[in-house]
Design a protein around this motif. Structure first.
Motif, PDB file in Angstrom:
ATOM      1  N   MET A   1       0.345  -1.417   0.134  1.00  0.00           N
ATOM      2  CA  MET A   1       0.297  -0.067   0.510  1.00  0.00           C
ATOM      3  C   MET A   1       1.032   0.599  -0.113  1.00  0.00           C
ATOM      4  SD  MET A   1      -3.119  -1.396   0.074  1.00  0.00           S
ATOM      5  CE  MET A   1      -3.337   0.263   0.442  1.00  0.00           C
ATOM      6  N   ILE A   2       0.988   2.240  -1.122  1.00  0.00           N
ATOM      7  CA  ILE A   2       1.241   3.092  -0.988  1.00  0.00           C
ATOM      8  C   ILE A   2       0.479   4.151  -1.481  1.00  0.00           C
ATOM      9  CG2 ILE A   2       3.915   2.424  -1.543  1.00  0.00           C
ATOM     10  CD1 ILE A   2       2.821   3.183  -4.327  1.00  0.00           C
ATOM     11  N   LEU A   3       0.538   5.546  -1.158  1.00  0.00           N
ATOM     12  CA  LEU A   3      -0.059   6.701  -1.401  1.00  0.00           C
ATOM     13  C   LEU A   3      -0.144   6.778  -3.169  1.00  0.00           C
ATOM     14  CD1 LEU A   3       1.237   9.889   0.718  1.00  0.00           C
ATOM     15  CD2 LEU A   3      -1.072   8.166   0.883  1.00  0.00           C
ATOM     16  N   ALA A   4      -1.365   7.489  -3.341  1.00  0.00           N
ATOM     17  CA  ALA A   4      -1.594   7.519  -5.271  1.00  0.00           C
ATOM     18  C   ALA A   4      -0.468   8.091  -5.919  1.00  0.00           C
ATOM     19  CB  ALA A   4      -2.877   7.888  -5.766  1.00  0.00           C
ATOM     20  N   THR A   5       0.495   8.763  -4.511  1.00  0.00           N
ATOM     21  CA  THR A   5       1.351  10.583  -5.605  1.00  0.00           C
ATOM     22  C   THR A   5       2.985   9.489  -5.856  1.00  0.00           C
ATOM     23  OG1 THR A   5       1.450  10.762  -3.589  1.00  0.00           O
ATOM     24  CG2 THR A   5       0.132  11.973  -4.556  1.00  0.00           C
ATOM     25  N   ASP A   6       2.772   8.300  -4.956  1.00  0.00           N
ATOM     26  CA  ASP A   6       4.172   8.376  -4.756  1.00  0.00           C
ATOM     27  C   ASP A   6       4.420   6.695  -5.986  1.00  0.00           C
ATOM     28  OD1 ASP A   6       4.497   9.521  -2.875  1.00  0.00           O
ATOM     29  OD2 ASP A   6       4.433   8.560  -1.364  1.00  0.00           O
ATOM     30  N   ARG A   7       5.774   5.853  -5.682  1.00  0.00           N
ATOM     31  CA  ARG A   7       5.749   5.066  -6.789  1.00  0.00           C
ATOM     32  C   ARG A   7       6.465   3.902  -6.027  1.00  0.00           C
ATOM     33  NH1 ARG A   7      10.761   5.943 -10.181  1.00  0.00           N
ATOM     34  NH2 ARG A   7      11.245   7.184  -9.352  1.00  0.00           N
TER      35      ARG A   7
ATOM     36  N   ILE B   1       8.023   2.119   2.212  1.00  0.00           N
ATOM     37  CA  ILE B   1       8.425   0.873   0.452  1.00  0.00           C
ATOM     38  C   ILE B   1       7.771   1.989  -0.415  1.00  0.00           C
ATOM     39  CG2 ILE B   1       7.643  -1.188   1.750  1.00  0.00           C
ATOM     40  CD1 ILE B   1       4.696  -0.922   0.949  1.00  0.00           C
ATOM     41  N   ALA B   2       8.254   3.034  -0.306  1.00  0.00           N
ATOM     42  CA  ALA B   2       7.556   4.402  -1.935  1.00  0.00           C
ATOM     43  C   ALA B   2       9.105   5.121  -1.807  1.00  0.00           C
ATOM     44  CB  ALA B   2       6.536   4.952  -1.243  1.00  0.00           C
ATOM     45  N   LYS B   3       8.302   5.186  -3.383  1.00  0.00           N
ATOM     46  CA  LYS B   3       9.952   6.184  -3.739  1.00  0.00           C
ATOM     47  C   LYS B   3       9.039   7.683  -3.721  1.00  0.00           C
ATOM     48  CE  LYS B   3      11.273   3.744  -6.821  1.00  0.00           C
ATOM     49  NZ  LYS B   3      12.260   2.723  -7.938  1.00  0.00           N
ATOM     50  N   PRO B   4       9.001   9.002  -3.894  1.00  0.00           N
ATOM     51  CA  PRO B   4       8.483  10.168  -4.217  1.00  0.00           C
ATOM     52  C   PRO B   4       8.234   9.466  -5.590  1.00  0.00           C
ATOM     53  CG  PRO B   4      11.155  10.862  -4.115  1.00  0.00           C
ATOM     54  CD  PRO B   4      10.657   8.888  -3.642  1.00  0.00           C
ATOM     55  N   PRO B   5       7.308  11.043  -6.984  1.00  0.00           N
ATOM     56  CA  PRO B   5       6.920  10.150  -8.037  1.00  0.00           C
ATOM     57  C   PRO B   5       8.396  10.765  -8.605  1.00  0.00           C
ATOM     58  CG  PRO B   5       6.038  12.195  -6.960  1.00  0.00           C
ATOM     59  CD  PRO B   5       6.965  11.580  -6.404  1.00  0.00           C
TER      60      PRO B   5
END
Length: 180
Positions: A79-85, A172-176
């Motif tokens: 699960m990651i924010l929709a803004t992230d990769r 587990i996310a990277k910025p867009p």
């Protein structure tokens, strides 16, 4: 509850709006889980957010990752924010102890979860799968996520997601990616 241009109502009272696997999971605890019916043609994140006036940062995407090491295959629900990769080849691959990690195929993801592509959610996924929740998701207030069906969305909190069985909070996310 009004959120964007949608009215969300208790999921327990509208169980017909969620996939069977989600329904089974909600039977053991649906407190605070809300659901709203949507146009299934705009279930994908960007189209959904535009149509219903919901910011991308107010949504979380569910990504199924398949990790392999030798003959062993492990799955993770991320699960990651929709803004992230998602950091597939870093944090997720390491957490799965996999030599290779990639997005699970649509056929694999839908068959194994019993959910529709574009509506997959961590609620009701196979118990043996890792459930990885990005730190930003865990810290979020109301978030729109899939319901297992393309025709509806759930509204939950990061706290609810981190309370799901087996959930692990990790970066587990990277910025867009920067604009080209």
């Amino acid at each position: 509850m009004e959120f964007g241009n949608l009215t969300f109502e208790p999921a327990a009272e509208h169980i017909d709006l969620v996939a069977d696997a989600v329904r089974a999971a909600l039977e053991s605890g649906a407190d605070g889980v809300l659901v709203a019916e949507i146009d299934p043609d705009v279930a994908d994140t960007a189209a959904f957010c535009e149509r219903y006036g919901i910011g991308m940062a107010d949504g979380a995407n569910c990504v199924i990752i398949e990790g392999k090491r030798g003959d062993a295959i492990r799955y993770a629900v991320c699960m990651i924010l929709a803004t992230d990769r998602i950091d597939v080849n870093g944090a997720v691959r390491q957490t799965l102890d996999a030599k290779k990690a990639s997005f699970a195929s649509m056929d694999t993801a839908t068959a194994a979860t019993g959910m529709e592509y574009g509506g997959i959610t961590p609620v009701g996924v196979p118990a043996e799968w890792a459930l990885l929740v990005d730190e930003a998701v865990a810290a979020s207030g109301p978030l729109v996520i899939g319901s297992g069906l393309r025709r509806s969305k759930l509204l939950v909190t990061g706290e609810y997601l981190t309370g799901l069985p087996g959930a692990q909070v990790l970066p587990i996310a990277k910025p867009p990616a920067p604009p080209a």
